[in-house]
Design an enzyme around this catalytic site. Structure first.
Site, PDB file in Angstrom:
ATOM      1  N   HIS A  12      50.807  67.864  62.140  1.00 31.97           N
ATOM      2  CA  HIS A  12      49.695  67.107  61.534  1.00 31.97           C
ATOM      3  C   HIS A  12      49.391  65.818  62.298  1.00 31.97           C
ATOM      4  O   HIS A  12      48.886  64.853  61.729  1.00 31.97           O
ATOM      5  CB  HIS A  12      49.988  66.833  60.055  1.00 31.97           C
ATOM      6  CG  HIS A  12      51.184  65.939  59.815  1.00 31.97           C
ATOM      7  ND1 HIS A  12      52.040  66.098  58.747  1.00 31.97           N
ATOM      8  CD2 HIS A  12      51.654  64.859  60.495  1.00 31.97           C
ATOM      9  CE1 HIS A  12      52.969  65.154  58.788  1.00 31.97           C
ATOM     10  NE2 HIS A  12      52.754  64.395  59.843  1.00 31.97           N
ATOM     11  N   HIS A  59      51.896  58.691  54.965  1.00 30.78           N
ATOM     12  CA  HIS A  59      52.490  57.801  55.956  1.00 30.78           C
ATOM     13  C   HIS A  59      52.216  56.346  55.579  1.00 30.78           C
ATOM     14  O   HIS A  59      51.633  55.585  56.340  1.00 30.78           O
ATOM     15  CB  HIS A  59      51.937  58.111  57.346  1.00 30.78           C
ATOM     16  CG  HIS A  59      52.198  59.511  57.817  1.00 30.78           C
ATOM     17  ND1 HIS A  59      51.536  60.603  57.326  1.00 30.78           N
ATOM     18  CD2 HIS A  59      53.064  59.993  58.747  1.00 30.78           C
ATOM     19  CE1 HIS A  59      51.971  61.710  57.929  1.00 30.78           C
ATOM     20  NE2 HIS A  59      52.901  61.363  58.788  1.00 30.78           N
ATOM     21  N   HIS A 194      59.933  65.213  67.155  1.00 33.18           N
ATOM     22  CA  HIS A 194      59.357  63.960  67.653  1.00 33.18           C
ATOM     23  C   HIS A 194      60.059  62.765  67.033  1.00 33.18           C
ATOM     24  O   HIS A 194      60.633  62.861  65.953  1.00 33.18           O
ATOM     25  CB  HIS A 194      57.838  63.873  67.465  1.00 33.18           C
ATOM     26  CG  HIS A 194      57.291  63.838  66.062  1.00 33.18           C
ATOM     27  ND1 HIS A 194      57.423  64.883  65.160  1.00 33.18           N
ATOM     28  CD2 HIS A 194      56.564  62.903  65.405  1.00 33.18           C
ATOM     29  CE1 HIS A 194      56.789  64.583  64.033  1.00 33.18           C
ATOM     30  NE2 HIS A 194      56.267  63.380  64.142  1.00 33.18           N
ATOM     31  N   GLU A 241      60.224  65.896  59.462  1.00 32.81           N
ATOM     32  CA  GLU A 241      59.093  66.496  58.729  1.00 32.81           C
ATOM     33  C   GLU A 241      59.213  68.021  58.621  1.00 32.81           C
ATOM     34  O   GLU A 241      58.628  68.630  57.727  1.00 32.81           O
ATOM     35  CB  GLU A 241      57.777  66.161  59.447  1.00 32.81           C
ATOM     36  CG  GLU A 241      57.395  64.690  59.383  1.00 32.81           C
ATOM     37  CD  GLU A 241      56.162  64.364  60.232  1.00 32.81           C
ATOM     38  OE1 GLU A 241      55.598  63.290  60.033  1.00 32.81           O
ATOM     39  OE2 GLU A 241      55.776  65.169  61.112  1.00 32.81           O
TER      40      GLU A 241
HETATM   41  C1  DHB Z   1      52.388  61.123  65.519  1.00 30.16           C
HETATM   42  C2  DHB Z   1      53.008  62.158  64.850  1.00 30.16           C
HETATM   43  C3  DHB Z   1      53.086  62.166  63.459  1.00 30.16           C
HETATM   44  O1  DHB Z   1      53.713  63.137  62.737  1.00 30.16           O
HETATM   45  C4  DHB Z   1      52.513  61.156  62.743  1.00 30.16           C
HETATM   46  O2  DHB Z   1      52.546  61.225  61.407  1.00 30.16           O
HETATM   47  C5  DHB Z   1      51.893  60.086  63.394  1.00 30.16           C
HETATM   48  C6  DHB Z   1      51.829  60.094  64.788  1.00 30.16           C
HETATM   49  C7  DHB Z   1      52.273  61.117  66.997  1.00 30.16           C
HETATM   50  O3  DHB Z   1      52.874  61.971  67.658  1.00 30.16           O
HETATM   51  O4  DHB Z   1      51.561  60.271  67.527  1.00 30.16           O
HETATM   52 FE    FE Z   2      53.725  62.630  60.493  1.00 29.91          FE
END
Ligand code: DHB
Ligand code: FE
Length: 288
Positions: A12, A59, A194, A241
């Site tokens: 997302h 978020h 990530h 996540e």
């Molecule tokens: C990014 C990834 C995310 O899951 C998020 O909520 C905000 C930013 C990113 O990779 O930039």
């Molecule tokens: Fe996210």
């Protein structure tokens, strides 16, 4: 009953939405990911559900970090799109499905999952980007109603993967006991690996992602058995996540057919993926 017809797991990342809104999906950076979405989008376009149940995390846009419910369910008639600081995305507000929401709320609480009810909620990229991945050109309104289910994946102690998978199973029971005739698609959002901050910012783990992408279909029990620390260590702090994919998986049948998937690095700071599962066809594909 409310019948789950398909399940979609998708990243997302906000910049996926920004690429769509800014007409940059054919840029060399984005093209491989959006090309990868195409077969899934075509398949889903022929199977529009009445309701999309979107499992995502806010978020710190709608919910202040002082009040973070572990699991929360939207019960509203409509959900406006949040302004996350750059103006709101040019996508329609969401139409809710309050009757089904209230049934799910009651069933889940009776089943031991003490959901927080959100009678008003602005949805951020965690919800709107997966909807855009599903339906790139919604026009004036999304093709189906939406029920948001929110999970705390951002503030310790997050729910365990096992608890998320169990919630998915309870959701499946709750959907099956709905008195109305309704078709539902379940979205599990976020991931893949990530980490956005700290000394490991930029961390990606393709080996873990590939394993997860396979086992979300074939061995979700294994993924549900991994600890909170396993997820943070192997998928990164925001890669946590991925436990939301397990809620989706729990709501689907034991045997599901993989329609399509795509894995691409990088999308912003993230390993991005999509996996689409047909819930009405038992698995015909072999483990890859
Ligand atoms: C990014 C990834 C995310 O899951 C998020 O909520 C905000 C930013 C990113 O990779 O930039
Ligand atoms: Fe996210």
């Amino acid at each position: 009953m409310a019948e789950v017809i398909w399940g979609l797991a998708t990243s997302h990342v906000p910049s996926i939405g920004a690429a769509m809104d800014g007409g940059r999906t054919r840029d060399p950076y984005w093209k491989p990911l959006f090309d990868g979405y195409r077969p899934a989008r075509e398949w889903m376009a022929g199977r529009t559900p009445d309701v999309a149940l979107v499992i995502y995390n806010d978020h710190a846009n709608a919910l202040d970090l002082d009040v973070v419910p572990t699991f929360a369910l939207g019960t509203a008639e409509t959900y406006p799109v949040a302004d996350e600081g750059f103006g709101r995305r040019p996508v329609p507000d969401l139409r809710g499905a309050p009757d089904l929401s209230l049934h799910l709320l009651e069933s889940l609480v009776d089943d031991g999952f003490d959901m927080t009810a959100l009678q008003g909620l602005e949805v951020d990229h965690g919800c709107t980007v997966p909807l855009s991945v599903y339906c790139p050109d919604p026009g004036e309104s999304w093709p189906c109603a939406v029920i948001p289910l929110l999970v705390n994946v951002i503030q310790y102690p997050q729910p365990t993967a096992a608890r998320c998978y169990a919630l998915g199973k309870a959701l499946g029971r709750a959907l099956r006991s709905y008195p109305g005739d309704t078709t539902v698609a379940v979205f599990g959002t976020g991931g893949m690996s990530h980490q956005l901050a700290g000394s490991r910012a930029g961390f990606i783990n393709p080996e873990f992602d590939r394993m997860f992408l396979e086992e979300i279909q074939t061995d979700p029990e294994h993924l549900a058995g991994l600890s909170r620390a396993d997820y943070v260590r192997r998928a990164g702090s925001e890669g946590f996540e991925l436990v939301m994919w397990l809620i989706m998986r729990g709501a689907l049948a034991d045997e599901i057919h993989r329609v399509h998937d795509v894995y691409h690095v990088p999308a912003s700071n993230t390993a991005a993926a999509l996996a689409l599962f047909d819930n009405l066809t038992p698995a015909t594909d072999r483990p890859r």
